[in-house]
Design an enzyme around this catalytic site. Structure first.
Site, mmCIF file in Angstrom:
data_model
loop_
_atom_site.group_PDB
_atom_site.id
_atom_site.type_symbol
_atom_site.label_atom_id
_atom_site.label_comp_id
_atom_site.label_asym_id
_atom_site.label_seq_id
_atom_site.Cartn_x
_atom_site.Cartn_y
_atom_site.Cartn_z
ATOM 1 N N ASP A 228 32.785 5.570 28.234
ATOM 2 C CA ASP A 228 32.324 6.712 29.048
ATOM 3 C C ASP A 228 31.927 7.840 28.114
ATOM 4 O O ASP A 228 32.181 7.778 26.916
ATOM 5 C CB ASP A 228 33.473 7.185 29.960
ATOM 6 C CG ASP A 228 34.706 7.538 29.132
ATOM 7 O OD1 ASP A 228 34.807 8.693 28.709
ATOM 8 O OD2 ASP A 228 35.555 6.656 28.878
ATOM 9 N N ASP A 230 33.170 10.922 28.510
ATOM 10 C CA ASP A 230 34.179 11.935 28.836
ATOM 11 C C ASP A 230 33.590 12.871 29.909
ATOM 12 O O ASP A 230 33.111 12.367 30.933
ATOM 13 C CB ASP A 230 34.632 12.654 27.550
ATOM 14 C CG ASP A 230 35.996 13.306 27.728
ATOM 15 O OD1 ASP A 230 36.852 12.707 28.409
ATOM 16 O OD2 ASP A 230 36.210 14.415 27.210
HETATM 17 N N1 LIG Z 1 37.354 10.000 28.138
HETATM 18 C C1 LIG Z 1 38.499 9.503 27.669
HETATM 19 N N2 LIG Z 1 39.485 10.339 27.263
HETATM 20 C C2 LIG Z 1 40.643 9.824 26.766
HETATM 21 N N3 LIG Z 1 40.909 8.511 26.678
HETATM 22 C C3 LIG Z 1 39.954 7.663 27.082
HETATM 23 N N4 LIG Z 1 39.924 6.318 27.100
HETATM 24 C C4 LIG Z 1 38.710 5.947 27.593
HETATM 25 N N5 LIG Z 1 37.968 7.020 27.908
HETATM 26 C C5 LIG Z 1 38.719 8.108 27.585
#
Ligand SMILES: Nc1ncnc2[nH]cnc12
Ligand SMILES: CSC[C@H]1O[C@H](OP(=O)(O)O)[C@H](O)[C@@H]1O
Length: 313
Positions: A228, A230
């Protein structure tokens, strides 16, 4: 035994894989034993599976330990992972090399979901609520952590990742990993702050795992897979668990192929010294013994004797 899986394994096991979100097993290997190890720091996240991996040179089976960080059913939140028990249990069966896998958020446009990253640095954004050292309670020790990952292992991992490129694998050779506390994801302000620090990727599980591995004289390298962006990316959807799991599931075949290629390479005789982490041997004997013998807490001493037999006599 009536076909049941053995619960002991007589040979030392030098290499371990710690599986993270979406990698709870390594189904392509044959299961040789399942070990329930108790440690002075309690029980690990899961029983340790001993898997057989055929040596690429002799064909002889090489044992690999597999541990599921969040438990076999993902029942442990990042701050509940018994990291000391995990690392102590692995060392006690002979492990000196850990390849750790992690699902991460990307903090950079060029690191796209499903890309792999071999991080070389970490910024610690955990909050001090996780037990993070073996050296406390009357036995003080300090080990170097300037380079939190093992460069020798990183070289092997990069080489294996690049060999798979163009076949569904994109690899970024380096990266600054932010390890946050969680379990809630970051605020947008935090996400942008990490980007301003030059952060590449973010997770909740590299620490204290990597610190404890260093204290236990285990060479440790994490392989990250982005799932992703974030929550920093304007116009993009914020991270959520469905997104993380979706990308992990869709790319799990590549993740497993990547891990298998690394195990294949590490099983070669030419990497024997690296696998045994000879370059870290006895670091904790000298870094972990600065408390004078008469000042040591006997209970702590007993625990550390379990982890490092013969070091602190
Ligand atoms: N955006 C994110 N923040 C923290 N841990 C994660 N693991 C996978 N995506 C994450
Ligand atoms: C399910 S999203 C957050 C979760 O995913 C990562 O897990 P792991 O590093 O074990 O693959 C991240 O660190 C969080 O624990």
């Amino acid at each position: 035994m009536g076909g049941s899986v053995p619960t002991t394994y007589d040979e030392p096991v030098h290499i371990a894989v710690i599986g993270g979100t979406g990698i709870q097993t390594l189904p392509d290997f044959s299961l040789a034993a399942t070990l329930t190890v108790d440690t002075p720091w309690g029980a690990p996240s899961s029983p340790i599976s001993i898997l057989h991996h055929p040596s690429p040179t002799s064909g002889k089976p090489i044992p690999i330990a597999f541990l599921s960080r969040h438990g076999p059913l993902h029942q442990l939140a990042p701050h509940e992972i018994p990291n000391r028990a995990n690392i102590a249990a692995l060392r006690s069966i002979g492990v000196r090399t850990v390849i750790a896998f992690s699902a991460v958020g990307s903090l950079q446009e060029v690191i796209r979901p499903r890309d792999f990253v071999v991080p070389d640095q970490i910024i610690d954004r955990t909050k001090g609520i996780r037990p993070f050292t073996f050296f406390e309670g009357g036995m003080v020790g300090h080990v170097g952590f300037g380079d939190p990952f093992d460069e020798g292992l990183a070289k092997v991992v990069r080489q294996c990742g690049h060999a798979l490129e163009g076949d569904g694998v994109t690899l970024h050779d380096k990266g600054l990993l932010i390890c946050m506390e969680g379990p809630q994801f970051s605020t947008r302000a935090e996400s942008n702050l990490y980007r301003s620090w030059g952060g590449s990727v973010i997770n909740m599980s590299a620490l204290p795992e990597a610190k404890l591995a260093r204290e236990a004289e285990i060479a440790y390298q994490m392989i990250c897979m982005a799932t992703d962006y974030d929550c920093w990316r304007n116009g993009g959807e914020d991270v959520n668990v469905e997104m993380v799991m979706g990308h992990m599931k869709a790319n799990s075949q590549n993740a497993r192929r990547f891990v298998a290629a690394v195990l294949n390479e590490l099983s070669k005789e030419e990497h024997a010294e690296q696998v045994l982490a000879r370059h870290l041997e006895q670091h904790s004997k000298f870094g972990g013994s600065i408390t004078h013998k008469e000042g040591r807490n006997p209970e702590t001493e007993k625990k550390l004797q379990w982890l490092f037999p013969g070091y602190f006599d």
